[in-house]
Write a protein that holds these residues in place. Structure first.
Motif, PDB file in Angstrom:
ATOM      1  N   THR A 184     -55.581 -20.335  -5.730  1.00 54.60           N
ATOM      2  CA  THR A 184     -54.397 -20.318  -5.011  1.00 54.60           C
ATOM      3  C   THR A 184     -54.202 -18.730  -4.927  1.00 54.60           C
ATOM      4  N   VAL A 185     -53.548 -18.461  -3.575  1.00 54.63           N
ATOM      5  CA  VAL A 185     -53.350 -17.172  -3.063  1.00 54.63           C
ATOM      6  C   VAL A 185     -51.955 -16.771  -2.502  1.00 54.63           C
ATOM      7  N   GLY A 186     -51.588 -15.752  -2.581  1.00 53.01           N
ATOM      8  CA  GLY A 186     -50.245 -15.231  -1.921  1.00 53.01           C
ATOM      9  C   GLY A 186     -49.093 -16.133  -1.868  1.00 53.01           C
ATOM     10  N   GLY A 187     -48.269 -15.839  -0.768  1.00 55.15           N
ATOM     11  CA  GLY A 187     -47.174 -16.763  -0.598  1.00 55.15           C
ATOM     12  C   GLY A 187     -45.882 -15.851  -1.065  1.00 55.15           C
ATOM     13  N   ALA A 188     -44.653 -16.389  -0.852  1.00 59.97           N
ATOM     14  CA  ALA A 188     -43.258 -15.750  -1.094  1.00 59.97           C
ATOM     15  C   ALA A 188     -42.461 -16.573  -1.620  1.00 59.97           C
ATOM     16  N   SER A 223     -44.512 -19.863  -3.995  1.00 54.33           N
ATOM     17  CA  SER A 223     -45.202 -19.159  -3.223  1.00 54.33           C
ATOM     18  C   SER A 223     -45.381 -20.047  -1.930  1.00 54.33           C
ATOM     19  N   MET A 224     -44.113 -19.825  -1.220  1.00 57.19           N
ATOM     20  CA  MET A 224     -44.068 -20.660  -0.139  1.00 57.19           C
ATOM     21  C   MET A 224     -45.034 -19.902   1.072  1.00 57.19           C
ATOM     22  N   ASN A 225     -45.703 -20.616   1.945  1.00 52.69           N
ATOM     23  CA  ASN A 225     -46.503 -20.037   2.900  1.00 52.69           C
ATOM     24  C   ASN A 225     -47.965 -19.396   2.259  1.00 52.69           C
ATOM     25  N   GLY A 226     -48.078 -19.794   0.912  1.00 53.71           N
ATOM     26  CA  GLY A 226     -49.453 -19.268   0.494  1.00 53.71           C
ATOM     27  C   GLY A 226     -50.437 -20.186   0.677  1.00 53.71           C
ATOM     28  N   ASN A 227     -51.710 -20.033  -0.035  1.00 54.85           N
ATOM     29  CA  ASN A 227     -52.641 -21.082   0.147  1.00 54.85           C
ATOM     30  C   ASN A 227     -53.344 -21.398  -1.079  1.00 54.85           C
ATOM     31  N   ALA A 228     -53.927 -22.640  -0.980  1.00 54.96           N
ATOM     32  CA  ALA A 228     -54.701 -23.260  -2.131  1.00 54.96           C
ATOM     33  C   ALA A 228     -55.674 -24.050  -1.585  1.00 54.96           C
ATOM     34  N   VAL A 229     -56.951 -23.782  -2.020  1.00 53.01           N
ATOM     35  CA  VAL A 229     -58.346 -24.387  -1.617  1.00 53.01           C
ATOM     36  C   VAL A 229     -59.128 -24.711  -2.704  1.00 53.01           C
ATOM     37  N   MET A 230     -59.839 -26.027  -2.564  1.00 56.08           N
ATOM     38  CA  MET A 230     -60.577 -26.644  -3.767  1.00 56.08           C
ATOM     39  C   MET A 230     -62.084 -26.224  -3.276  1.00 56.08           C
ATOM     40  N   TYR A 231     -62.293 -25.265  -4.136  1.00 55.30           N
ATOM     41  CA  TYR A 231     -63.672 -24.381  -3.515  1.00 55.30           C
ATOM     42  C   TYR A 231     -64.759 -24.952  -4.469  1.00 55.30           C
ATOM     43  N   ASP A 232     -64.294 -25.803  -5.440  1.00 53.80           N
ATOM     44  CA  ASP A 232     -65.505 -26.565  -6.476  1.00 53.80           C
ATOM     45  C   ASP A 232     -64.764 -27.853  -6.763  1.00 53.80           C
ATOM     46  N   GLY A 257     -57.442 -11.442 -10.881  1.00 53.92           N
ATOM     47  CA  GLY A 257     -57.282 -10.200 -10.135  1.00 53.92           C
ATOM     48  C   GLY A 257     -56.651 -10.603  -8.683  1.00 53.92           C
ATOM     49  N   SER A 258     -55.649  -9.672  -8.369  1.00 54.98           N
ATOM     50  CA  SER A 258     -54.945  -9.901  -7.092  1.00 54.98           C
ATOM     51  C   SER A 258     -55.644  -9.582  -5.926  1.00 54.98           C
ATOM     52  N   MET A 259     -55.279 -10.310  -4.774  1.00 56.24           N
ATOM     53  CA  MET A 259     -55.794  -9.702  -3.421  1.00 56.24           C
ATOM     54  C   MET A 259     -55.532  -8.267  -3.080  1.00 56.24           C
ATOM     55  N   SER A 260     -56.201  -7.610  -2.277  1.00 62.18           N
ATOM     56  CA  SER A 260     -56.028  -6.471  -1.878  1.00 62.18           C
ATOM     57  C   SER A 260     -54.701  -6.292  -1.202  1.00 62.18           C
ATOM     58  N   TYR A 261     -54.220  -7.491  -0.378  1.00 67.66           N
ATOM     59  CA  TYR A 261     -52.926  -7.299   0.203  1.00 67.66           C
ATOM     60  C   TYR A 261     -52.116  -8.341   0.036  1.00 67.66           C
ATOM     61  N   GLU A 262     -50.742  -8.084  -0.107  1.00 65.19           N
ATOM     62  CA  GLU A 262     -49.810  -9.208  -0.167  1.00 65.19           C
ATOM     63  C   GLU A 262     -49.780 -10.010   0.999  1.00 65.19           C
ATOM     64  N   ARG A 263     -49.817 -11.369   1.167  1.00 69.11           N
ATOM     65  CA  ARG A 263     -49.869 -12.102   2.213  1.00 69.11           C
ATOM     66  C   ARG A 263     -48.899 -13.404   2.080  1.00 69.11           C
ATOM     67  N   ALA A 264     -48.227 -13.652   3.062  1.00 68.11           N
ATOM     68  CA  ALA A 264     -47.438 -14.868   3.371  1.00 68.11           C
ATOM     69  C   ALA A 264     -47.995 -15.351   4.914  1.00 68.11           C
ATOM     70  N   PHE A 265     -47.983 -16.756   5.192  1.00 70.77           N
ATOM     71  CA  PHE A 265     -48.505 -16.908   6.514  1.00 70.77           C
ATOM     72  C   PHE A 265     -49.967 -16.648   6.898  1.00 70.77           C
ATOM     73  N   ALA A 266     -50.835 -16.522   5.821  1.00 71.49           N
ATOM     74  CA  ALA A 266     -52.215 -16.323   5.899  1.00 71.49           C
ATOM     75  C   ALA A 266     -53.072 -17.454   5.893  1.00 71.49           C
TER      76      ALA A 266
END
Length: 619
Positions: A379-383, A362-371, A413-422
């Motif tokens: 983790t979300v998106g990428g390609a 998932s290159m150029n996706g995101n990962a954030v430690m929300y807790d 459940g997935s995001m509403s949009y496919e995203r890379a570089f978000a």
């Protein structure tokens, strides 16, 4: 709005060439343009155009599109934008310089009710002659719907902000591009621009003191709030910002596109980065701020975290999703489907942590430690590949525990949009905003750009779309949480003379800042904090007059190329309450509450956050 709804608005100019009248700049046709006289005698700068909107109109932005026929003559450089209600008394709202390219230029300012707009072109951007040209002018009008949040006006920057961090305490946002304001592959200097939210102003500085082109670096904020910026175009050089820029010890391995993270002991770990320097073998190394030096960690190989990118290791080791954790360990959550633990003691260590469930690379996706207390990462998106690769809308929750153990991974459940570089930003209420990106990963383009952000709610594990932004934010864009609970976004492009450079920023105000009637909500206040300097496990007291308050701390952020390893959130539960005084104890493990500067928020019973106070967690 882009263009004008009424293409018959009165417009006058000090000069025009036969066949290129000023009306061409408000006709809604980007193939035509206004040009000042060049034959038989060129009219001299400065040049001026006045647009009559026909009636008093509330606006918060002005747009300028340079000619789109492939020729740059007449591109406006230095300018002055003025507004008036009577065509006699004028108020200047922006004086700056536009980049010499074909991209849409946007200028934002506080909402103002006016009738007339006067633009003065003081210079030609490339110094090619005394002329001025424009394909289209337009205005932006503010949205009145705040149920989905609201975007402020576009803020002009003198460069493409491809990297950024929030400066501790001041809350200013320091951004930079490269050795040029809109292009890269240079060396020895970096153009920077600092946005000050208190004055809504942007100042610029060309940093030459560290002999470092900081384009495409690793970034982390250390225990003292200093920005440690490593590698990039000058691939072995390191710069540090703390009330100014200074040099630091060089990297052992030259790198660009690496990821970097602050560890539990205050040192900084970096790995990957074959975009610059030799390709391959970009194993981990560690920076010790006490000795100002980097040490190679032979036990931290990069191979276990490579993706299967079609371009090979040049791309496969880029932009690791790194999280500082307990006992000096670093957890690598992606972008490879394979996850890993890296130890930073002695010569380092590595152990596999399994795959990211049903996800792929998932290159150029995101990962954030929300807790952070729960060790939970979204983790979300990428390609699958860096370039020319379809993005996904995949989303997962990773829960990490003790180092060198296999985390749990949940497909949600997935995001509403496919995203890379978000980019993704943790908000004070614990939700996560995902903004920008494109459905086909294609650097230096706005093809299939996603203009509608979405916010993930951990309580429902669902995504909700919110108000769309004005400017595409794709490759080389950033997003960061500000001290006032708003979200700063900027950048995109960095391709020299091209049409997809976005030398601007825009700020999102989430819905929690508004009442149901659309007016700004009254914010709770933090009356006092017993200590602004604390260690892990320390106790402290917060005084606030907020009704039914909740509390959270979020680490100051830094971002480039979709990566923000600094941000994480900890919800605080009072250990005792006495009147308006609430006592807390920080987590005792510095791998959870990573040393550095954190934003402390109070959220009232209506969900409205305070402006943050700053606390420093020391080693």
């Amino acid at each position: 709005m882009w263009g004008n709804a009424d293409f018959n608005l009165p417009v006058t100019a000090d000069s025009f060439q036969a066949g290129y009248p000023a009306t061409n700049a408000i006709d809604g046709n980007t193939a035509t343009f206004w040009h000042t006289e060049y034959d038989p005698t060129p009219a001299q700068l400065p040049h001026q155009v006045v647009i009559d909107l026909g009636k008093r109109t509330s606006i918060n932005g002005f747009n300028y599109l340079p000619r789109q026929d492939g020729y740059p003559n007449g591109n406006i450089g230095q300018y002055n934008l003025e507004l008036s209600t009577d065509n006699k008394n004028w108020n200047s709202v922006s004086q700056s310089t536009w980049l010499d390219d074909q991209s849409l230029k946007l200028v934002g300012f506080p909402t103002t009710t006016i009738r007339y707009i006067r633009l003065t072109a003081i210079t030609e951007a490339g110094g090619r002659g005394p002329w001025t040209s424009a394909a289209e002018f337009g205005i932006n009008q503010p949205s009145t719907n705040t149920n989905l949040g609201q975007w402020g006006p576009v803020i002009a920057f003198p460069l493409v902000p491809a990297a950024a961090f929030v400066v501790p305490n001041s809350g200013q946002v320091l951004t930079w591009s490269s050795f040029l304001p809109n292009g890269y592959n240079g060396n020895g200097n970096t153009y920077t621009a600092t946005y000050d939210p208190s004055s809504n102003s942007v100042s610029e500085l060309d940093v030459t003191t560290t002999n470092h082109d900081m384009f495409c670096p690793g970034i982390s904020l250390d225990a003292n709030g200093r920005a440690v910026v490593s590698g990039g175009d000058d691939a072995d050089t390191v710069s540090i910002f703390s009330n100014g820029w200074t040099g630091a010890g060089n990297l052992v391995i030259p790198r660009g596109y690496q990821s970097q993270v602050t560890c539990s002991d205050g040192r900084a770990f970096t790995i990957g980065g074959s975009w610059h320097g030799p390709i391959g073998g970009k194993g981990g190394e560690i920076y010790d701020p006490n000795t100002n030096s980097w040490t190679l960690l032979s036990g931290c190989p990069v191979d276990p975290m490579l993706t299967a990118d079609v371009e090979g290791e040049y791309r496969a080791d880029n932009h690791g999703w790194l999280f500082g954790w307990k006992n000096g360990y670093v957890f690598q959550a992606g972008p490879s489907i394979a996850m890993n633990w890296y130890g930073t003691s002695q010569s380092g260590s590595q152990s596999a942590a399994g795959n990211r469930a049903s996800d792929g690379d998932s290159m150029n996706g995101n990962a954030v430690m929300y807790d952070a207390v729960g060790g939970k990462i979204l983790t979300v998106g990428g390609a699958p590949d860096y370039d020319n690769s379809p993005a996904t809308s995949n989303a997962h929750i990773i829960t990490i525990g003790d180092p060198n153990t296999t985390p749990s991974v949940q497909t949600i459940g997935s995001m509403s949009y496919e995203r890379a570089f978000a980019n993704s930003v943790i908000l004070p209420d614990g939700t996560v905003m995902v903004t920008g990106g494109q459905s086909l990963a294609e650097p230096f383009t706005d093809t299939d750009a996603i203009l509608t952000p979405e916010i993930w709610n951990p309580a429902t594990s669902s995504f909700t779309t919110v108000a769309p932004h004005t400017v595409p934010r794709t490759y080389h864009s950033v997003a960061l949480l500000m001290l006032d609970g708003r979200v700063f976004t900027s950048g995109g492009g960095m391709c020299g003379d091209c049409s997809t450079n976005h030398a601007d920023g825009q700020i999102y105000s989430p819905a929690y800042l508004f009442n149901a009637n659309g007016k700004l909500a009254n914010r709770p206040s933090i009356n006092s904090v017993s200590s602004s300097t604390l260690k892990a496990g320390a106790t402290f007291t917060v005084r606030t007059g907020a009704n039914s308050p909740s509390f959270a701390i979020i680490r100051y952020g830094s971002a480039t190329h979709t990566i923000n390893t600094d941000q994480r959130r900890i919800a605080l539960t009072p250990t005792s309450t006495k009147g308006n005084a609430y006592a807390f104890q920080l987590p005792s493990d510095s791998g959870i509450v990573i040393p550095g500067y954190w934003m402390l928020f109070v959220i009232n019973g209506n969900g409205v956050p305070s402006v943050a106070s700053t606390i420093q967690i020391t080693t």
